[in-house]
Design a protein around this motif. Structure first.
Motif, PDB file in Angstrom:
ATOM      1  N   THR A   1      -1.549  -4.656  -6.717  1.00 43.11           N
ATOM      2  CA  THR A   1      -1.303  -3.481  -5.835  1.00 43.11           C
ATOM      3  C   THR A   1      -1.271  -1.775  -6.509  1.00 43.11           C
TER       4      THR A   1
ATOM      5  N   HIS B   1       1.212 -10.102  -5.449  1.00 46.61           N
ATOM      6  CA  HIS B   1       0.372  -8.949  -4.849  1.00 46.61           C
ATOM      7  C   HIS B   1       0.458  -7.452  -5.182  1.00 46.61           C
TER       8      HIS B   1
ATOM      9  N   ALA C   1       0.989  -0.862  -0.340  1.00 43.29           N
ATOM     10  CA  ALA C   1       0.222  -0.170   0.198  1.00 43.29           C
ATOM     11  C   ALA C   1       1.094   1.443   0.415  1.00 43.29           C
TER      12      ALA C   1
END
Length: 199
Positions: A138, A134, A86
């Protein structure tokens, strides 16, 4: 009209592993665009070892020099430094958004699958591949939200690199000139489509 093409990101974008500048990603792609009839001004702002946190400085340099088309290659060093997805994706979003505000078409190559690197022990390859995927997903979501275009070439390239050691340079981490040629071929259609859309 001159196409101001800027390359930002990490060692892959900078061309580490090449012996001649003509073999690097930016120069290969600029040559493809020139062959398609475009007058290209190439500027490479990428820096070996860069993470997403370093993109802001590169973006400022690209915007200051003028930018119509930008390629961003980032994520490998974020993965090796365990930067949370993130966090890295947020920084990438901001970089893409700033380039878009400057009037650029932005293409992003997200984090590679580091499980194909020979330094990764076999027992950890599935874990590393999952983490890489992943991170890339993102990043892709963030790029699209910022108005950029994702070049989803990772899976195809990973399979090729995993099956052919000649695509790696002597350090077994960065691509060889043959590897860069493969990456350039995969990315070129996305850049050409962006230029055609702009025209």
């Amino acid at each position: 009209m001159t196409l101001r093409f800027r390359v930002l990101g990490d060692s892959l974008a900078a061309g580490v592993g090449c012996t001649r500048v003509e073999e690097t990603l930016g120069h290969r792609l600029a040559a493809r665009l020139r062959a398609a009839g475009h007058d290209v001004d190439l500027g490479v702002h990428a820096v070996s070892g860069a993470r997403s946190a370093d993109l802001a400085r590169q973006v400022r340099a690209a915007v200051a020099s003028g930018v119509d088309l930008a390629l961003v290659v980032i994520g490998a060093n974020d993965l090796t430094a365990f930067v949370p997805p993130a966090v890295g994706a947020g920084l990438l979003h901001d970089a893409v958004a700033e380039l878009k505000r400057a009037g650029a078409h932005v293409i992003v190559a997200t984090a590679p699958d580091l499980s194909v690197v020979s330094h990764v022990p076999p027992a950890y390859r599935t874990l590393v591949s999952t983490a890489s995927g992943h991170y890339a997903r993102t990043q892709a979501d963030a790029v699209r939200r910022a108005g950029g275009v994702v070049a989803p070439v990772g899976h195809e390239l990973s399979a090729r690199f995993a099956s052919d050691l000649a695509l790696f340079s002597a350090d077994r981490f960065h691509p060889s000139p043959a590897g860069y040629a493969l990456v350039a071929d995969a990315l070129a259609p996305y850049l050409e489509a962006a230029v055609d859309a702009a025209a």
